[in-house]
Design an enzyme around this catalytic site. Structure first.
Site, PDB file in Angstrom:
ATOM      1  N   CYS A  13       0.842  -1.188   0.000  1.00  0.00           N
ATOM      2  CA  CYS A  13       0.000   0.000   0.000  1.00  0.00           C
ATOM      3  C   CYS A  13       0.876   1.235   0.000  1.00  0.00           C
ATOM      4  O   CYS A  13       2.104   1.163   0.069  1.00  0.00           O
ATOM      5  CB  CYS A  13      -0.957   0.017   1.194  1.00  0.00           C
ATOM      6  SG  CYS A  13      -0.127   0.290   2.779  1.00  0.00           S
ATOM      7  N   CYS A  16       3.503   1.718   2.665  1.00  0.00           N
ATOM      8  CA  CYS A  16       4.783   1.040   2.415  1.00  0.00           C
ATOM      9  C   CYS A  16       5.715   1.958   1.633  1.00  0.00           C
ATOM     10  O   CYS A  16       6.916   2.028   1.902  1.00  0.00           O
ATOM     11  CB  CYS A  16       4.559  -0.251   1.633  1.00  0.00           C
ATOM     12  SG  CYS A  16       3.546  -1.487   2.482  1.00  0.00           S
ATOM     13  N   ASP A 435       9.434  29.288 -31.394  1.00  0.00           N
ATOM     14  CA  ASP A 435      10.545  29.751 -32.218  1.00  0.00           C
ATOM     15  C   ASP A 435      10.120  29.617 -33.678  1.00  0.00           C
ATOM     16  O   ASP A 435       9.389  28.692 -34.034  1.00  0.00           O
ATOM     17  CB  ASP A 435      11.784  28.891 -31.931  1.00  0.00           C
ATOM     18  CG  ASP A 435      12.943  29.271 -32.810  1.00  0.00           C
ATOM     19  OD1 ASP A 435      13.349  30.440 -32.764  1.00  0.00           O
ATOM     20  OD2 ASP A 435      13.436  28.400 -33.550  1.00  0.00           O
ATOM     21  N   ASP A 637      13.993  24.344 -31.330  1.00  0.00           N
ATOM     22  CA  ASP A 637      14.744  23.191 -31.823  1.00  0.00           C
ATOM     23  C   ASP A 637      16.243  23.429 -31.907  1.00  0.00           C
ATOM     24  O   ASP A 637      17.000  22.504 -32.186  1.00  0.00           O
ATOM     25  CB  ASP A 637      14.241  22.786 -33.220  1.00  0.00           C
ATOM     26  CG  ASP A 637      14.693  23.763 -34.295  1.00  0.00           C
ATOM     27  OD1 ASP A 637      14.771  24.971 -34.000  1.00  0.00           O
ATOM     28  OD2 ASP A 637      14.965  23.322 -35.422  1.00  0.00           O
ATOM     29  N   ASP A 641      18.116  27.966 -28.599  1.00  0.00           N
ATOM     30  CA  ASP A 641      16.842  27.927 -27.879  1.00  0.00           C
ATOM     31  C   ASP A 641      16.980  27.322 -26.487  1.00  0.00           C
ATOM     32  O   ASP A 641      16.062  27.435 -25.666  1.00  0.00           O
ATOM     33  CB  ASP A 641      15.802  27.097 -28.663  1.00  0.00           C
ATOM     34  CG  ASP A 641      15.455  27.721 -30.004  1.00  0.00           C
ATOM     35  OD1 ASP A 641      15.430  28.958 -30.073  1.00  0.00           O
ATOM     36  OD2 ASP A 641      15.226  26.973 -30.967  1.00  0.00           O
TER      37      ASP A 641
END
Length: 753
Positions: A13, A16, A435, A637, A641
């Protein structure tokens, strides 16, 4: 600091999970720890100078659980035969115990019907009423079928903690021990006018129902990792390599970097590499989400686990084993599934004191009812009901199961989510910063317009394109590459050029088929004294649209012009429109001049732009938007950036971009399709909605169930909750949470079209 992933065993559970977290955090050198109950794994950040994964695992083992490090080489362990067999063996054992418990429980319930209903039922044999028979039948169910509850409860007691197993062990043992008294001393009860009732059936049925719930929960939890198994199933089993001039089929694990691999039509590509001979079209949908096959030729990269469609080719293996693209995807998904979302903190705080609080409520329930009614049977029924109906598992599973399914679903759609926090935060986004170059646009110059003086009659346009491209292919300029690519896309056969010359800042020239070809700027044409009036109107139009225009002159006479631009991706307009309809502000960020930026912005429907922004200013621009009180996502990308991606609340990197950008981001969009941004945000919203549903059910279940079990309705309706019903409710509460989380597997992104 270093990170380690640990595979955990023995949790029953959420309490634990809290105990394991406490044990790991107590290790000197551990900086941070997250234990995921649903994924059964821990993510630990530690100082390697002070500790190591083995020491951390020893700390977990010391508190009664088991842990082992997950190495990078174990990325595909989810498909490992030993693990599969262990999981199946555990479920088979549960099935046996459920069957034994179910048969015995049915007999006990039938034998107890007269006591429970207060009626004499003729068709029930009298010997089934016998408490000695019920004792004999119940004992193996309680102490064999339910042995794990008592073992785990004892381990928790030695750690001075309590778990769900503690509640089950106390509740069933209380019913069993109470029943021993009327079994051995029936006269003690009858002499005092008390019914010598026994509750063996309650103990047996509760154990059986909870085991059934655990079996269903295990099977449902197994489905939450379905995405991982699907990814792993993509990989080829063998590879056909060329060694010493001979083709040999070898297991995938034996492929080494630099091997020459042969792939035929219809076969899976075994590892990542670069084509050196041949060409084909490849279906990359399983790892990039790109539905259309991609044409590949020498020099192009291929991704392991993708499907070769048409041609045969040879490629050189560049990444194998744990370094392949697929392995990195699996690793990211595993890390995300093992992480914790901030929304889970409340549930963790509650489960920290949940079990002790329930035990306290159960004790208070017994004392109150015994003092009010003077009836030990009633006090026992309510106490057992409180212990049994309480369920910390539902709270513990509410968040991680949804996160596991959500991140897995993201991977299926070409979205890699690095952590649960990113997945949760994405649903709060207010502003999306895009971008321009390589994100909104293709990221490379493309011929968009081709106008000739003499039109297309008699193949004039095609012939002019052949002449221009034949000269341009000798140049390394990006605009020259755009012309050559356009010619090749039109199926034009190129010829050799003589006396080629490149004039810096102006253009190129050379002879093709004995014709003098000059290609360059409007200024250069004027300097050469070449009349441009024939196409001046078209030049003005293309210039207004922000395109780069090159002039083509044949034998010192203008014959055509080309408009070249960084073309907008096909999906950009639809993606941006959908984001805006979702209530998000879309902003464009670019280092290009304002005129070019405004042209692209108009084309895609963006109203707010930041143009002429230097790379070092991009992060400042994101920070400015955040200062306006907005939760901002940055999508990019390129290397430049990366600072902006790190600054944003959620950084999204285009997977076709640089490794630096991907490393700095929170979410990676494997393909360049901007519709994946829409999918990522919609998936985040769906996942958070699912988590809230789970948490609401788990909280309401316990808030309502515990008082009802304690007998709060008895003064009004004279009704008490049967412990058997409490056991059934407890058993299926966590199953319902996991089942609700599995609904996320049906998630489908929606766009405006």
């Amino acid at each position: 600091m270093e990170n380690a992933n640990l595979k955990l065993r023995g949790m029953s559970c959420a309490s634990c999970a809290n105990a394991i977290e406490d044990a790991i955090r107590s290790v000197r050198g551990v900086n941070e720890c997250n234990v995921n109950f649903g994924a059964e794994q821990a993510t630990v950040t530690y100082d390697p100078r002070k500790t190591d994964p083995e020491v951390i695992c020893q700390a977990v083992n010391a508190v009664g659980y088991s842990a082992q490090p997950m190495q990078d080489d174990d990325l595909f362990a989810a498909d490992d035969d030993a693990q599969q067999q262990a999981r199946q063996a555990e479920n088979r054992a549960l099935v046996r115990k459920v069957w034994v418990g179910g048969i015995v429980s049915a007999i006990l319930v039938i034998g107890s019907l007269p006591m429970m209903t207060g009626l004499s039922i003729p068709f029930i044999p009298m010997w089934l009423h016998n408490p000695w028979l019920q004792l004999v039948l119940t004992t193996p169910v309680l102490f064999w079928c339910g042995a794990s509850f008592f073992i785990n409860a004892w381990k928790a007691l030695k750690r001075h903690t309590a778990t769900m197993d503690t509640l089950v062990a106390i509740g069933t043992l209380a019913a069993y021990l109470y029943s021993l008294f009327p079994t051995f001393l029936p006269g003690f009860f009858t002499d005092r006018g008390l019914p010598p009732d026994v509750y063996y059936e309650a103990a047996a049925v509760i154990v059986t129902l909870i085991l059934l719930g655990r079996l269903l929960e295990n099977r449902a939890k197994g489905q939450t990792s379905e995405a991982i198994r699907k990814l792993i199933g993509l990989q080829a089993k063998t590879a056909r390599v060329i060694r010493n001039g001979t083709e040999v089929d070898i297991p995938l694990a034996e492929v080494i970097k630099g091997d020459i691999v042969l792939v035929r039509p219809g076969e899976k590509i075994p590892v990542d590499g670069e084509i050196i001979d041949g060409s084909s079209t490849i279906d990359e949908a399983m790892v990039t989400g790109e539905s259309l096959p991609v044409k590949k030729q020498p020099g192009d990269e291929v991704i392991g686990a993708t499907l070769n469609k048409t041609g045969s080719f040879k490629f050189r293996a560049t990444r194998v084993g744990k370094d392949t693209f697929l392995a990195q995807i699996v690793k990211l998904v595993q890390q995300a599934q093992g992480s914790k979302a901030p929304i889970q903190r409340l549930a963790d705080q509650v489960t920290g004191w949940f079990v002790p609080a329930v035990i306290a409520i159960a004790i208070a329930t017994f004392i109150i009812w015994y003092n009010i009614m003077g009836n030990v049977t009633m006090a026992l029924i309510t106490t057992v009901g409180v212990l049994i109906i309480a369920c910390p598992c539902a709270l513990g599973l509410a968040t991680p199961t949804s996160i596991m399914v959500g991140t897995g679903k993201g991977a299926e759609n070409g979205i890699l989510i690095k952590g649960a926090e990113s997945l949760e935060l994405a649903h709060k986004l207010k502003t999306i910063v895009l971008d321009k170059t390589g994100t909104i646009t293709q990221g490379k110059p493309t011929v968009t317009d081709f106008v000739t003086v003499n039109g297309t009659a008699n193949g004039n346009e095609r012939n002019l394109l052949r002449l221009a491209a034949s000269v341009e292919r000798n140049s390394e300029h990006p605009l020259a590459e755009a012309v050559v690519n356009y010619a090749q896309s039109q199926g034009v056969e190129l010829r050799d050029a003589q006396e080629f010359e490149a004039i810096a800042g102006s253009g190129v020239q050379g002879y093709v088929s004995n014709q003098w070809i000059q290609i360059g700027t409007h200024r250069w044409m004027n300097e050469l004294g070449i009349d441009t009036n024939a196409l001046q109107e078209h030049w003005d139009r293309l210039e207004y649209l922000g395109k780069t225009v090159i002039w083509i002159a044949v034998n010192s006479k203008v014959q055509g012009i080309m408009g070249i631009a960084d073309a907008v991706k096909p999906s950009s307009v639809n993606a941006i429109r959908t984001l805006q309809k979702m209530g998000l502000e879309v902003v464009m960020l670019t280092g290009d001049n304002r005129r070019t930026a405004e042209v692209i912005a108009r084309e895609v429907g963006i109203k707010r732009i930041f143009a002429e922004v230097r790379p070092d200013q991009k992060a400042e621009t994101v920070e400015k938007l955040q200062s306006e009180g907005k939760i901002v996502a940055m999508v990019g990308d390129g290397i430049n950036d990366a600072p902006a991606l790190a600054q944003a609340d959620v950084g999204m990197a285009i997977g076709t971009g640089t490794d630096v950008a991907i490393a700095a981001s929170d979410i990676t969009l494997i393909s360049g399709d901007l519709l994946l941004i829409v999918t990522a945000i919609q998936l985040s919203r769906a996942t958070i909605r699912n988590i809230r549903q789970n948490l609401f059910f788990a909280f309401i279940y316990n808030v309502a169930g515990i008082p009802i079990a304690a007998g709060i309705l008895f003064p009004i309706f004279g009704w008490l909750l049967n412990p058997i019903i409490a056991g059934a409710a407890m058993a299926f509460s966590s199953v319902s949470v996991v089942t609700n989380a599995l609904r996320l597997r049906n998630f489908q992104p929606k766009t405006t079209g």
